[in-house]
Design a protein around this motif. Structure first.
Motif, short mmCIF file in Angstrom:
data_model
loop_
_atom_site.label_atom_id
_atom_site.label_comp_id
_atom_site.label_asym_id
_atom_site.label_seq_id
_atom_site.Cartn_x
_atom_site.Cartn_y
_atom_site.Cartn_z
N TRP A 151 0.99 -0.97 -0.36
CA TRP A 151 -0.21 -0.21 -0.17
C TRP A 151 0.74 1.33 0.24
O TRP A 151 0.15 2.30 -0.38
CB TRP A 151 -0.80 0.11 1.48
CG TRP A 151 -0.18 0.84 2.52
CD1 TRP A 151 -0.07 -0.72 2.97
CD2 TRP A 151 0.14 1.57 3.24
NE1 TRP A 151 0.45 -0.08 4.65
CE2 TRP A 151 0.57 1.56 4.05
CE3 TRP A 151 -1.28 3.22 2.90
CZ2 TRP A 151 0.50 2.06 5.42
CZ3 TRP A 151 -0.61 3.93 3.63
CH2 TRP A 151 0.02 3.36 4.82
N ARG A 152 2.19 1.59 0.51
CA ARG A 152 2.76 2.31 0.55
C ARG A 152 3.34 2.98 -0.82
O ARG A 152 3.19 3.93 -1.09
CB ARG A 152 4.10 2.18 1.62
CG ARG A 152 3.31 2.20 2.93
CD ARG A 152 4.75 2.59 4.50
NE ARG A 152 4.34 1.69 5.65
CZ ARG A 152 3.92 2.67 6.03
NH1 ARG A 152 3.37 4.86 5.77
NH2 ARG A 152 3.63 3.11 7.27
N ASP A 153 3.88 1.86 -1.44
CA ASP A 153 4.38 2.45 -3.15
C ASP A 153 3.27 2.36 -3.59
O ASP A 153 3.47 2.77 -4.87
CB ASP A 153 4.72 0.45 -3.42
CG ASP A 153 6.29 -0.25 -2.58
OD1 ASP A 153 6.50 0.85 -2.25
OD2 ASP A 153 6.41 -1.68 -2.57
N LEU A 154 2.19 2.15 -3.66
CA LEU A 154 1.64 2.06 -4.34
C LEU A 154 0.77 3.42 -4.96
O LEU A 154 0.09 4.40 -5.03
CB LEU A 154 -0.16 0.85 -4.23
CG LEU A 154 0.05 -0.65 -4.41
CD1 LEU A 154 -1.60 -1.07 -4.04
CD2 LEU A 154 -0.30 -0.38 -6.31
N LEU A 155 0.91 3.66 -3.22
CA LEU A 155 0.35 5.57 -2.98
C LEU A 155 1.53 6.15 -2.98
O LEU A 155 0.62 7.51 -3.59
CB LEU A 155 -0.15 6.03 -1.08
CG LEU A 155 0.10 6.60 -0.72
CD1 LEU A 155 -1.25 7.74 -1.24
CD2 LEU A 155 -0.28 7.05 1.17
N LEU A 156 2.55 5.92 -3.57
CA LEU A 156 3.28 6.96 -3.90
C LEU A 156 3.05 7.25 -5.71
O LEU A 156 3.32 8.21 -5.76
CB LEU A 156 5.23 6.82 -3.61
CG LEU A 156 5.98 7.19 -4.31
CD1 LEU A 156 5.85 8.62 -3.50
CD2 LEU A 156 7.32 6.66 -3.96
N GLN A 157 3.09 5.81 -5.85
CA GLN A 157 2.92 6.05 -6.76
C GLN A 157 1.51 6.83 -7.77
O GLN A 157 1.51 7.37 -8.76
CB GLN A 157 2.26 4.00 -7.73
CG GLN A 157 2.38 4.29 -9.14
CD GLN A 157 1.43 3.44 -9.53
OE1 GLN A 157 0.56 2.44 -9.11
NE2 GLN A 157 1.91 2.74 -10.75
N SER A 158 0.46 6.73 -6.99
CA SER A 158 -1.09 7.44 -7.37
C SER A 158 -0.84 8.79 -6.90
O SER A 158 -1.03 9.31 -7.56
CB SER A 158 -1.55 7.19 -5.40
OG SER A 158 -2.28 5.02 -6.06
N PHE A 159 0.25 9.06 -5.90
CA PHE A 159 0.06 10.42 -6.02
C PHE A 159 1.59 11.42 -6.93
O PHE A 159 1.31 11.77 -7.83
CB PHE A 159 0.84 10.99 -4.22
CG PHE A 159 0.20 11.08 -3.16
CD1 PHE A 159 -1.03 12.18 -3.88
CD2 PHE A 159 -0.25 10.36 -2.56
CE1 PHE A 159 -2.46 12.37 -3.27
CE2 PHE A 159 -1.20 10.60 -1.51
CZ PHE A 159 -2.28 11.61 -2.06
N ASP A 160 3.09 10.05 -7.00
CA ASP A 160 3.91 11.25 -7.66
C ASP A 160 4.75 9.45 -8.49
O ASP A 160 5.51 9.41 -8.37
CB ASP A 160 4.39 12.08 -6.90
CG ASP A 160 6.05 12.39 -7.85
OD1 ASP A 160 5.92 11.99 -8.71
OD2 ASP A 160 6.31 13.28 -6.94
#
Length: 273
Positions: A151-160
């Motif tokens: 989820w942390r990797d997906l969150l970073l990808q989602s934002f930037d």
């Protein structure tokens, strides 16, 4: 007692269980779809699985396999056209999913089938069997586990996405992994809520949670809770309203979104005053 009547019927208990199992991965994915602006992608995949379902029926394969293959084909085709044309992604998705949905309708009308189209489009939650329960349960565990881990990797990808790539994340793998998770969740939703209503499960919980909190970790938990509560209460209420469970759940989610929107608007006005 009258309030306990729904729990006395096995088909109602099964409907409550499968709806809550579906709500967990759908609620998690919904947060990322809202953040990435991918709501139309969930809609595209949910509609595009129809030709895969029909083809799987013709070949005697499990319908879920056909639905997953068609969903991934839709995602891959959308990505290919998007990367090789000047047409914007939302336009490409609209053309691809409507085309595949139309193909599925044409294929369905040309075969002899004992599977009613209404059950594919709108689900048959009150008719789920042990196989449907197991399929949904396994998919829920797999998708939830993957999101919990990444989820942390997906969150970073989602934002930037550029920052995610600079930090060494496999952005392309995360991209297609998300698409695969959406396709699997649509497969899980196929029997319970059907193709058309699956989009509500993939969008509404995250949208509601987004209006209620600014912290993503809280948003994930809120989205799951909202999806699960609306699912359980929707099935329960449908027994007394004599209505179909899936549309009742969607109406509850819509009401929750309206309430969250009003609350957010009131709070915004108080801040500006």
């Amino acid at each position: 007692m009258e309030w306990s009547l729904p729990f006395q019927f096995p088909f109602m208990v099964n409907a409550m269980l499968i709806s809550v199992m579906l709500a967990i991965p759908a609620g998690l994915l919904s947060c990322f779809l809202v953040l990435k602006g991918w709501s139309l992608m969930g809609d595209a995949i949910s509609h595009a699985v129809l030709p895969g379902v029909v083809l799987a029926y013709v070949l005697g394969l499990p319908l879920g396999i056909g639905a997953f293959a068609a969903g991934m084909a839709c995602a891959g085709l959308t990505g290919f056209i998007d990367e090789n044309s000047r047409v914007k992604r939302d336009t490409v998705m609209g053309v691809v999913f409507s085309g595949m949905f139309g193909l599925g309708i044409v294929m369905y009308t040309k075969i002899e089938s004992d599977v009613h189209l209404d059950h594919i489009l709108f689900g048959n939650m009150l008719g789920v069997g042990p196989e449907d329960m197991w399929t949904t349960g396994v998919i829920a565990v797999v998708v939830t586990g993957l999101i919990a881990f990444f989820w942390r990797d997906l969150l970073l990808q989602s934002f930037d996405e550029q920052q995610a790539r600079a930090q060494g994340l496999h952005v392309r793998a995360l991209h297609f992994g998300t698409l695969a998770a959406i396709s699997l969740t649509v497969v899980a939703a196929l029997q319970a809520v059907g193709i058309i209503l699956a989009i509500a499960f993939l969008v509404a919980p995250g949208a509601i949670a987004f209006l209620l909190t600014k912290r993503f970790g809280v948003m994930l938990w809120l989205s799951m809770a909202i999806a699960a509560v609306c699912s359980f209460v929707g099935v329960y209420a449908s027994f007394f309203l004599d209505s179909a469970p899936a549309p009742t759940i969607v109406l509850l989610m819509t009401a929750a979104f309206i309430a969250a929107f009003i609350r957010a608007s009131v709070q915004a006005r108080r801040v500006t005053m």
